[in-house]
Motif scaffolding. Structure first.
Motif, PDB file in Angstrom:
ATOM      1  N   VAL A 147       0.852  -1.183   0.000  1.00 11.22           N
ATOM      2  CA  VAL A 147       0.000   0.000   0.000  1.00 11.22           C
ATOM      3  C   VAL A 147       0.889   1.235   0.000  1.00 11.22           C
ATOM      4  N   GLU A 148       0.540   2.202  -0.828  1.00 11.75           N
ATOM      5  CA  GLU A 148       1.315   3.434  -0.871  1.00 11.75           C
ATOM      6  C   GLU A 148       1.332   4.093   0.512  1.00 11.75           C
ATOM      7  N   PRO A 149       2.467   4.663   0.934  1.00 13.78           N
ATOM      8  CA  PRO A 149       2.521   5.327   2.247  1.00 13.78           C
ATOM      9  C   PRO A 149       1.409   6.361   2.389  1.00 13.78           C
ATOM     10  N   LEU A 150       0.752   6.350   3.532  1.00 15.34           N
ATOM     11  CA  LEU A 150      -0.329   7.299   3.784  1.00 15.34           C
ATOM     12  C   LEU A 150      -0.126   7.954   5.132  1.00 15.34           C
ATOM     13  N   GLU A 151      -0.645   9.143   5.276  1.00 18.17           N
ATOM     14  CA  GLU A 151      -0.509   9.917   6.507  1.00 18.17           C
ATOM     15  C   GLU A 151      -1.768   9.752   7.339  1.00 18.17           C
ATOM     16  N   THR A 193       6.445   2.969  10.411  1.00 23.07           N
ATOM     17  CA  THR A 193       5.628   4.019  11.009  1.00 23.07           C
ATOM     18  C   THR A 193       6.567   5.136  11.440  1.00 23.07           C
ATOM     19  N   ASP A 194       6.545   6.239  10.701  1.00 28.50           N
ATOM     20  CA  ASP A 194       7.466   7.342  10.954  1.00 28.50           C
ATOM     21  C   ASP A 194       6.707   8.653  11.048  1.00 28.50           C
ATOM     22  N   LEU A 195       7.412   9.642  11.556  1.00 29.40           N
ATOM     23  CA  LEU A 195       6.883  10.998  11.552  1.00 29.40           C
ATOM     24  C   LEU A 195       7.082  11.612  10.177  1.00 29.40           C
ATOM     25  N   PRO A 196       6.202  12.516   9.764  1.00 29.06           N
ATOM     26  CA  PRO A 196       6.453  13.247   8.510  1.00 29.06           C
ATOM     27  C   PRO A 196       7.774  13.995   8.592  1.00 29.06           C
ATOM     28  N   ARG A 197       8.444  14.112   7.469  1.00 27.34           N
ATOM     29  CA  ARG A 197       9.760  14.731   7.458  1.00 27.34           C
ATOM     30  C   ARG A 197       9.735  16.143   8.034  1.00 27.34           C
ATOM     31  N   GLU A 198       8.671  16.896   7.751  1.00 29.15           N
ATOM     32  CA  GLU A 198       8.622  18.268   8.240  1.00 29.15           C
ATOM     33  C   GLU A 198       8.408  18.342   9.748  1.00 29.15           C
ATOM     34  N   SER A 248      -0.736   7.897  19.263  1.00 31.00           N
ATOM     35  CA  SER A 248       0.484   7.563  18.528  1.00 31.00           C
ATOM     36  C   SER A 248       1.370   6.603  19.319  1.00 31.00           C
ATOM     37  N   ASN A 249       1.336   6.689  20.649  1.00 29.61           N
ATOM     38  CA  ASN A 249       2.139   5.765  21.459  1.00 29.61           C
ATOM     39  C   ASN A 249       1.687   4.326  21.265  1.00 29.61           C
ATOM     40  N   LEU A 270       1.451  10.776  11.590  1.00 29.48           N
ATOM     41  CA  LEU A 270       2.395   9.705  11.302  1.00 29.48           C
ATOM     42  C   LEU A 270       2.244   9.279   9.842  1.00 29.48           C
ATOM     43  N   VAL A 271       3.347   8.847   9.266  1.00 27.38           N
ATOM     44  CA  VAL A 271       3.342   8.275   7.916  1.00 27.38           C
ATOM     45  C   VAL A 271       3.458   6.766   8.053  1.00 27.38           C
ATOM     46  N   VAL A 272       2.464   6.047   7.516  1.00 30.57           N
ATOM     47  CA  VAL A 272       2.382   4.599   7.696  1.00 30.57           C
ATOM     48  C   VAL A 272       2.570   3.920   6.341  1.00 30.57           C
ATOM     49  N   ASP A 273       3.407   2.911   6.324  1.00 30.84           N
ATOM     50  CA  ASP A 273       3.658   2.102   5.129  1.00 30.84           C
ATOM     51  C   ASP A 273       3.234   0.671   5.452  1.00 30.84           C
TER      52      ASP A 273
END
Length: 293
Positions: free
Chosen positions: A70-74, A170-175, A132-133, A83-86
């Protein structure tokens, strides 16, 4: 010769009809036989089959377990920490007739797009209902199971069976990374400041206790020394009194010598006194005895 010439086209036509009507289904696929676009047969077992030439078409679908990234989605959890989830899913085409009915002539590519839409929708719905935790902790295995179970019902309408859904990253958006790092740094600085303040408070308590202990020990030592000094002075006075009572003249002589020693110090001592002063009784008497009264 004329019969042979007629027989060859007939044989060729029969061979062509035979080849046009036969088809093979392999172990890794299922097949649908369509007659004017309508499903007339479903072939799920491997083997050689026949269809009506020029009327039937065979459509094949992969019967294996397939993977879909699935394409990464926020997503935005409950605490508004984006969060950005892949994610990826494993699925199979369980009902080829229902799948054909749902996607039409679009085939497997259309089915993947429909499945992507379902997975993205359910991922946002499930992850948006927790903090998010929870997503970043070990509890996300439960969240992945919830996403899979939520996607199963809608995928069944497409003839698909969703077997598993996994969150790869599962990462934070770059900004948001710098703001997050700054917040983490500020939190660590606050904790360090609190620890230092507690350390200074503990040090002050220990220093105050040590100072109080020193004062108490010194005071007790002085008290004991004063007691001992008083006792020794009392003993000395008692000894002096006893000595004075035993021989008053010797005691008077001893006291005069002590006075001379204390007064006549150094080589340039000068004393101006009356010649008949009592201070010189023992110096002016040749016998060394005090004058009789």
């Amino acid at each position: 010769m004329r019969k042979s010439a007629l027989l060859l086209p007939v044989l060729a036509a029969l061979a062509f009809l035979g080849m046009s009507s036969a088809y093979i289904v392999t172990e890794i696929e299922n097949a649908l036989v369509l007659r004017f676009g309508r499903v007339v047969e479903v072939r799920e077992d491997p083997g050689l089959y026949f269809k009506v030439p020029f009327m039937d078409d065979v459509v094949r679908y992969d019967s294996r377990i397939l993977s879909r990234d699935v394409e990464p989605l926020e997503v935005t959890p409950l605490d508004d920490r984006r969060l950005v989830v892949d994610a990826f899913a494993r699925y199979r085409i369980a009902d080829v007739s229902q799948f054909r009915l749902a996607v039409g002539a679009g085939g497997e590519a259309a089915g993947e797009r429909r499945l992507d839409s379902i997975l993205r929708s359910k991922t946002r719905e499930i992850l948006g209902s927790v903090s998010s935790n929870d997503i970043l902790s070990s509890d996300r295995a439960v969240l992945m199971l919830r996403i899979r179970n939520a996607a199963i019902a809608e995928a069944e309408a497409l003839g698909l069976e969703v077997i598993d859904v996994r969150l790869k990253r599962t990462d934070l958006p770059r900004e948001n990374l710098q703001a997050t790092f700054d917040r983490m740094r500020a939190e660590r600085v606050r904790e360090a400041t609190d620890e230092r303040a507690r350390g200074r408070e503990a040090a002050q308590r220990i220093t105050a206790l040590a100072d109080r202990t020193v004062v108490e020990l010194v005071s007790d030592a002085r008290r004991q020394s004063e007691i001992i000094r008083g006792e020794t002075d009392a003993q000395r006075n008692a000894i002096f009194a006893e000595a004075y009572g035993a021989d008053p003249e010797f005691f008077e002589f001893y006291r005069s010598l002590s006075a001379y020693r204390a007064s006549l110090k150094g080589s340039n001592t000068t004393m101006v006194l009356s010649p008949d002063s009592e201070f010189f009784n023992y110096l002016g008497n040749a016998t060394g005895a005090a004058p009789a009264e």
